[in-house]
Design an enzyme around this catalytic site. Structure first.
Site, PDB file in Angstrom:
ATOM      1  N   LYS A 130       1.172   1.433 -13.239  1.00 32.50           N
ATOM      2  CA  LYS A 130       0.526   0.432 -13.347  1.00 32.50           C
ATOM      3  C   LYS A 130      -0.468   1.530 -14.543  1.00 32.50           C
ATOM      4  CE  LYS A 130      -0.666  -1.379  -9.663  1.00 32.50           C
ATOM      5  NZ  LYS A 130      -0.144  -1.010  -8.372  1.00 32.50           N
ATOM      6  N   GLU A 214      -0.986  -0.906  -0.486  1.00 33.71           N
ATOM      7  CA  GLU A 214      -0.867   0.716  -1.344  1.00 33.71           C
ATOM      8  C   GLU A 214      -0.708   1.680  -0.904  1.00 33.71           C
ATOM      9  OE1 GLU A 214      -0.994   1.108  -5.730  1.00 33.71           O
ATOM     10  OE2 GLU A 214      -0.096  -0.747  -4.883  1.00 33.71           O
ATOM     11  N   LYS A 229      -3.425  -5.539 -12.844  1.00 34.80           N
ATOM     12  CA  LYS A 229      -2.499  -6.520 -13.734  1.00 34.80           C
ATOM     13  C   LYS A 229      -2.618  -7.027 -14.394  1.00 34.80           C
ATOM     14  CE  LYS A 229       0.479  -5.438  -8.991  1.00 34.80           C
ATOM     15  NZ  LYS A 229       0.693  -5.808  -7.766  1.00 34.80           N
TER      16      LYS A 229
HETATM   17  N1  HSE Z   1       0.342  -3.299  -3.148  1.00 35.10           N
HETATM   18  C1  HSE Z   1       1.296  -3.646  -4.187  1.00 35.10           C
HETATM   19  C2  HSE Z   1       1.352  -4.648  -3.836  1.00 35.10           C
HETATM   20  C3  HSE Z   1       2.545  -3.452  -4.526  1.00 35.10           C
HETATM   21  O1  HSE Z   1       0.565  -5.809  -2.588  1.00 35.10           O
HETATM   22  O2  HSE Z   1       1.087  -6.052  -4.146  1.00 35.10           O
HETATM   23  C4  HSE Z   1       2.786  -3.667  -6.058  1.00 35.10           C
HETATM   24  O3  HSE Z   1       2.138  -3.350  -6.868  1.00 35.10           O
END
Ligand code: HSE
Length: 346
Positions: A130, A214, A229
């Site tokens: 990202k 993450e 995002k």
């Molecule tokens: N940690 C992110 C989530 C993973 O829980 O959606 C995908 O970007």
């Protein structure tokens, strides 16, 4: 025509993509026309391999699964070991660099510099990181365009679910006035489990054990992952020029079991919503928990699943529901970018 690929990083996504090539390589070539050949793998921890005529991916997967490294990949004439990421970009015969390194989302590095080096060397880049798209979208897209190469990043939002390509390709011609989504699986999983009576701590631990979170789960629970995002969606789909810090951000860590029960009693459900909308010439975006009525299609999306609604002037509201992470799913997001680059399509 052969599409030569170098993988920077051979972790979960890189291995997922390699598995797809091993399982479906023939049908991808025959049915889709993607004649992919992985010529290089360069991984900071596992080691590096380069063969201008292509690597044996089944063998690379086998040695990494058995030893955690690429060192015992068999020697063969023409095989070069030990190239670092920049040598792999600059000195191999790859047409496309698949950038899957561990990227610091605050700086976007080293992936931003990898993109620049690849574009300067006339190579395409495909990634699910990202950082570079959220932090350097305009600069990098302009450089790729100037150098006549492609930059694919479908997997940065909702992994293999086509959150970027669907509005850009299938909804082209609409004005999209608002985008609203559940873009983080970890927080959606936590909220779903808390509604079922599990504690915040336990449900976060489960989300971590299942591999959704993450590396630092603060990025999930405080909303930063969703903030990246929605910045990408605002800039790529709505042609905004937002920086991450322009996006107001509130996570879910302050929601109590009582808040969740109260919403349930009112026929509502808490969701971490990332949204952007047009405001005159500007695009504005925010991330915050919202208690949605159960009639909202986003309210029905439970567990680690992601969902996104595009409010289109012609086609009306369209909601896309699907995975937001996963080995095969994110591997597929890389594959679909490679297929479209090979076909000369967006
Ligand atoms: N940690 C992110 C989530 C993973 O829980 O959606 C995908 O970007």
């Amino acid at each position: 025509m052969e599409h030569k690929i170098a993988l920077l990083g051979f972790g979960i996504v890189g291995q997922g993509l390699a598995e797809i090539f091993v399982e479906k390589g023939k049908s991808l070539a025959v049915d889709i026309g993607l004649n992919a050949k992985v010529v290089a793998i360069s991984d900071l921890m596992k080691g590096s391999l380069y063969h201008p005529e292509g690597l044996n991916l089944a063998e690379a997967l086998r040695v990494v699964k058995e030893t955690g490294k690429l060192d015992s990949y068999p020697d063969e004439s023409g095989l070069i070991r030990g190239m670092n990421s920049f040598q792999t970009i600059q000195e191999t015969n790859a047409d496309t660099i698949v950038e899957l390194t561990f990227t610091d989302v605050k700086t976007g590095q080293p992936a931003i510099d990898h993109c620049k080096a690849a574009f300067e060397n006339g190579k395409n880049v495909v990634m699910s990181n990202k950082g570079p798209v959220a932090l350097a979208y305009r600069e990098l897209s302009e450089l790729a365009q100037k150098k006549g190469v492609r930059w694919g990043y479908e997997g940065t939002v909702m992994s293999g679910t086509p959150a970027l390509r669907m509005p850009l390709v299938s909804l082209a011609g609409n004005t999209i006035n608002e985008i609203k989504g559940i873009l983080n699986g970890t927080t959606n999983y936590i909220l779903t489990k808390m509604e079922e009576g599990m504690s915040y701590k336990e449900s976060l631990a489960e989300a971590q054990a299942l591999g959704y979170a993450e590396a630092d789960p603060t990025n999930d629970v405080e909303g930063y992952d969703a903030q990246y995002k929605i910045t990408i969606l605002a800039n790529v789909v709505m042609n905004g020029s937002l920086k991450r810090e322009d996006v107001a951000c509130e996570g879910i860590s302050h929601l109590t079991p009582e808040d969740i029960q109260r919403a349930k009693e009112e026929g509502k459900r808490w969701k971490l919503i990332a949204a952007c909308r047009r405001d005159g010439d500007r695009v504005i975006a925010k991330v915050s928990p919202e208690s949605l009525p159960l009639t909202d299609p986003l309210a029905a999306v439970g567990g680690a699943v992601n969902a996104i609604t595009y409010d289109c002037d012609l086609a009306g509201p369209i909601t896309l529901i699907g995975a937001g992470a996963g080995r095969k799913e994110t591997g597929f997001s890389i594959l679909i970018d490679l297929i479209n680059i090979s076909r000369g399509q967006l």
